[in-house]
Write a protein that holds these residues in place. Structure first.
Motif, PDB file in Angstrom:
ATOM      1  N   LEU A  32      50.571 112.875  20.362  1.00  0.00           N
ATOM      2  CA  LEU A  32      49.409 113.031  19.510  1.00  0.00           C
ATOM      3  C   LEU A  32      48.355 111.757  19.463  1.00  0.00           C
ATOM      4  N   LEU A  33      47.533 111.830  20.443  1.00  0.00           N
ATOM      5  CA  LEU A  33      46.373 110.855  20.662  1.00  0.00           C
ATOM      6  C   LEU A  33      45.027 111.513  20.436  1.00  0.00           C
ATOM      7  N   ALA A  34      44.129 110.822  19.920  1.00  0.00           N
ATOM      8  CA  ALA A  34      42.805 111.279  20.243  1.00  0.00           C
ATOM      9  C   ALA A  34      42.312 111.078  21.528  1.00  0.00           C
TER      10      ALA A  34
ATOM     11  N   GLY B 184      41.122 124.177  16.297  1.00  0.00           N
ATOM     12  CA  GLY B 184      39.632 123.859  17.043  1.00  0.00           C
ATOM     13  C   GLY B 184      39.324 122.691  16.435  1.00  0.00           C
ATOM     14  N   GLY B 185      38.313 121.943  16.983  1.00  0.00           N
ATOM     15  CA  GLY B 185      37.609 120.694  16.435  1.00  0.00           C
ATOM     16  C   GLY B 185      36.705 120.147  17.330  1.00  0.00           C
ATOM     17  N   PHE B 186      36.362 118.762  17.155  1.00  0.00           N
ATOM     18  CA  PHE B 186      35.442 118.175  18.211  1.00  0.00           C
ATOM     19  C   PHE B 186      35.513 116.933  18.296  1.00  0.00           C
ATOM     20  N   ASP B 187      35.083 116.373  19.328  1.00  0.00           N
ATOM     21  CA  ASP B 187      35.016 114.997  19.595  1.00  0.00           C
ATOM     22  C   ASP B 187      33.689 114.405  19.728  1.00  0.00           C
ATOM     23  N   MET B 188      33.438 113.434  18.966  1.00  0.00           N
ATOM     24  CA  MET B 188      31.929 112.789  19.113  1.00  0.00           C
ATOM     25  C   MET B 188      31.993 111.455  19.186  1.00  0.00           C
ATOM     26  N   ALA B 189      31.349 110.744  20.156  1.00  0.00           N
ATOM     27  CA  ALA B 189      31.222 109.598  20.471  1.00  0.00           C
ATOM     28  C   ALA B 189      30.346 108.902  19.550  1.00  0.00           C
ATOM     29  N   LEU B 190      30.607 107.706  19.067  1.00  0.00           N
ATOM     30  CA  LEU B 190      29.720 106.951  17.970  1.00  0.00           C
ATOM     31  C   LEU B 190      29.527 105.814  18.668  1.00  0.00           C
ATOM     32  N   ASP B 191      28.596 104.878  17.900  1.00  0.00           N
ATOM     33  CA  ASP B 191      28.389 103.446  18.047  1.00  0.00           C
ATOM     34  C   ASP B 191      29.502 102.580  18.307  1.00  0.00           C
TER      35      ASP B 191
ATOM     36  N   PRO C 170      38.021 115.169  14.740  1.00  0.00           N
ATOM     37  CA  PRO C 170      38.645 116.148  13.543  1.00  0.00           C
ATOM     38  C   PRO C 170      39.477 117.185  14.377  1.00  0.00           C
ATOM     39  N   ARG C 171      40.467 117.790  13.698  1.00  0.00           N
ATOM     40  CA  ARG C 171      40.965 119.084  14.130  1.00  0.00           C
ATOM     41  C   ARG C 171      41.728 119.718  13.092  1.00  0.00           C
ATOM     42  N   LEU C 172      41.538 121.039  13.203  1.00  0.00           N
ATOM     43  CA  LEU C 172      42.013 122.088  12.310  1.00  0.00           C
ATOM     44  C   LEU C 172      43.024 122.937  12.918  1.00  0.00           C
ATOM     45  N   GLY C 173      44.151 123.405  12.382  1.00  0.00           N
ATOM     46  CA  GLY C 173      45.122 124.226  13.252  1.00  0.00           C
ATOM     47  C   GLY C 173      45.779 124.991  12.242  1.00  0.00           C
ATOM     48  N   TYR C 174      46.440 125.955  12.875  1.00  0.00           N
ATOM     49  CA  TYR C 174      47.227 127.014  11.841  1.00  0.00           C
ATOM     50  C   TYR C 174      48.484 127.478  12.759  1.00  0.00           C
ATOM     51  N   GLN C 175      49.500 127.339  12.219  1.00  0.00           N
ATOM     52  CA  GLN C 175      50.749 127.623  12.887  1.00  0.00           C
ATOM     53  C   GLN C 175      51.502 128.917  12.263  1.00  0.00           C
TER      54      GLN C 175
ATOM     55  N   LEU D  14      45.593 119.375   9.146  1.00  0.00           N
ATOM     56  CA  LEU D  14      44.249 118.928   9.405  1.00  0.00           C
ATOM     57  C   LEU D  14      44.183 117.529   9.726  1.00  0.00           C
ATOM     58  N   SER D  15      43.673 117.088  10.748  1.00  0.00           N
ATOM     59  CA  SER D  15      43.818 115.762  10.938  1.00  0.00           C
ATOM     60  C   SER D  15      42.541 115.146  11.344  1.00  0.00           C
TER      61      SER D  15
END
Length: 263
Positions: free
Chosen positions: A17-19, A168-175, A182-187, A212-213
Motif C-alpha cells: 500500500l504505497l502511493a 478509482g482515483g487520481f495521482d497529481m504532481a504538486l510543487d 486520493p482513492r475511493l474503493g468498494y468491496q 477512502l484513502s
C-alpha cells in the motif's frame, strides 16, 4: 465464529500500500528485453483496502516486477502478517499479466494468487489462499493521472464465494516534488455473514464496505520514497464497528507512514 471472522480479514492482504512513487529505478536486461524493478519497503502498518493486516504493527515488505518489452510481466510480493487466532505470519503473492496501451489509455490485465505459507486451517475453519483477476487502467492529462481498478475472485478468502472490488482515483504532481493520491474503493463479497445452521460454506465476516484513502508521497533522498497516508472505511463509525470481524479494530481509521526504495 470469531476465528472465522479473523480468517476473513486476511482477504485484504495482497499488495503493497504505497502511493505512486515520485521516481522509478529499474534494471534493464537488454539481451532479453526484460526490465526488473525491486522495491523493498518498511511501513508502520500493513493496510490493504482499508483494513490492517498486522493489527497495527509494522511490516517489512518486498515487491518484485519483471516486465518483457512485449508487455508480459510476472511479479511477487512478500510481507509479514499478524492475524489473531491463526498461525498465519507471512504472505507471498504471485502475479502475472499483460500491460498494453490503447492510444493514451494504459491497461494492465492480470491475475494474482495470494498465499500464506505455514498457515493451517483450524478445525471448522476455512482456507485463506485465493486468486483474483484484475483490470487496471490509467489515463494521464498532465499533471493529473486518473487510475481505476476492477478485481474479481471466484472464491474469496475464507472460502466466502465470489467477490468484486472496484477502485478509482487520481495521482497529481504538486510543487516541490510531492504527489497527492486520493482513492475511493468498494468491496463486495457473496457470503458476508455466518451461513445458516448446518451449512459448510465459508463466509467473509463483515458487510460490504467503502474505503477512502489519501496519500502524499515524495522522494526524500537517494531514491528513497516517503509516503504518508490516512485511511477511512464505512465500518469505522460506531454503528458499523461491531460488524468489523466481530468488533475488531482492524477497520478503524488510521494514519500510516511508509519508506520504500525502488531499484
Amino acid at each position: 465464529m470469531a476465528r472465522n471472522l479473523i480468517l476473513a480479514a486476511t482477504a485484504l492482504c495482497g499488495g503493497i500500500l504505497l502511493a505512486p512513487q515520485a521516481g522509478t529505478a529499474q534494471t534493464t536486461i537488454d539481451s532479453i528485453g526484460v526490465t526488473v524493478t525491486t522495491t523493498p519497503a518498511i511501513t508502520s502498518d500493513y493496510l490493504f483496502r482499508g483494513l490492517s493486516q498486522t493489527r497495527g504493527r509494522p511490516a517489512a515488505q518486498l515487491t518484485l516486477d519483471a516486465e518483457h518489452s512485449s508487455g508480459v510481466y510476472v511479479g511477487a510480493f512478500v510481507s509479514n502478517v499478524a492475524f489473531a487466532g491463526t498461525n498465519a505470519r507471512s504472505e507471498v503473492d504471485y502475479s502475472a499479466g499483460y500491460r498494453f496501451a490503447l492510444g493514451d489509455l494504459k491497461l494492465d490485465l492480470g491475475g494474482t494468487y495470494y498465499s500464506y505459507p505455514g498457515y493451517t486451517a483450524p478445525r471448522g475453519g476455512f482456507e485463506l489462499n485465493f486468486y483474483e483477476l484484475a483490470l487496471r487502467a490509467s489515463y494521464e492529462i498532465a499533471p493529473v493521472k486518473f487510475v481505476g481498478l476492477a478485481a474479481w475472485s471466484p472464491n474469496f478468502t475464507g472460502e466466502s464465494g465470489s467477490a468484486v472490488y472496484l477502485e478509482g482515483g487520481f495521482d497529481m504532481a504538486l510543487d516541490y516534488g510531492f504527489t497527492i493520491s486520493p482513492r475511493l474503493g468498494y468491496q463486495m463479497v457473496e457470503r458476508n455473514i455466518v451461513p445458516a445452521a448446518g451449512s459448510r460454506d465459508g463466509y467473509f465476516g463483515a458487510p460490504d464496505y467503502y474505503t477512502l484513502s489519501l496519500a502524499v508521497s515524495r522522494e526524500i533522498f537517494g531514491g528513497f520514497i516517503g509516503t504518508g497516508m490516512v485511511v477511512w472505511n464505512s465500518m469505522t463509525h460506531s454503528s458499523g464497528r461491531s460488524d468489523c470481524f466481530g468488533g475488531s479494530k482492524t477497520c478503524d481509521s488510521r494514519a500510516i507512514v511508509t519508506l520504500s526504495r525502488p531499484f
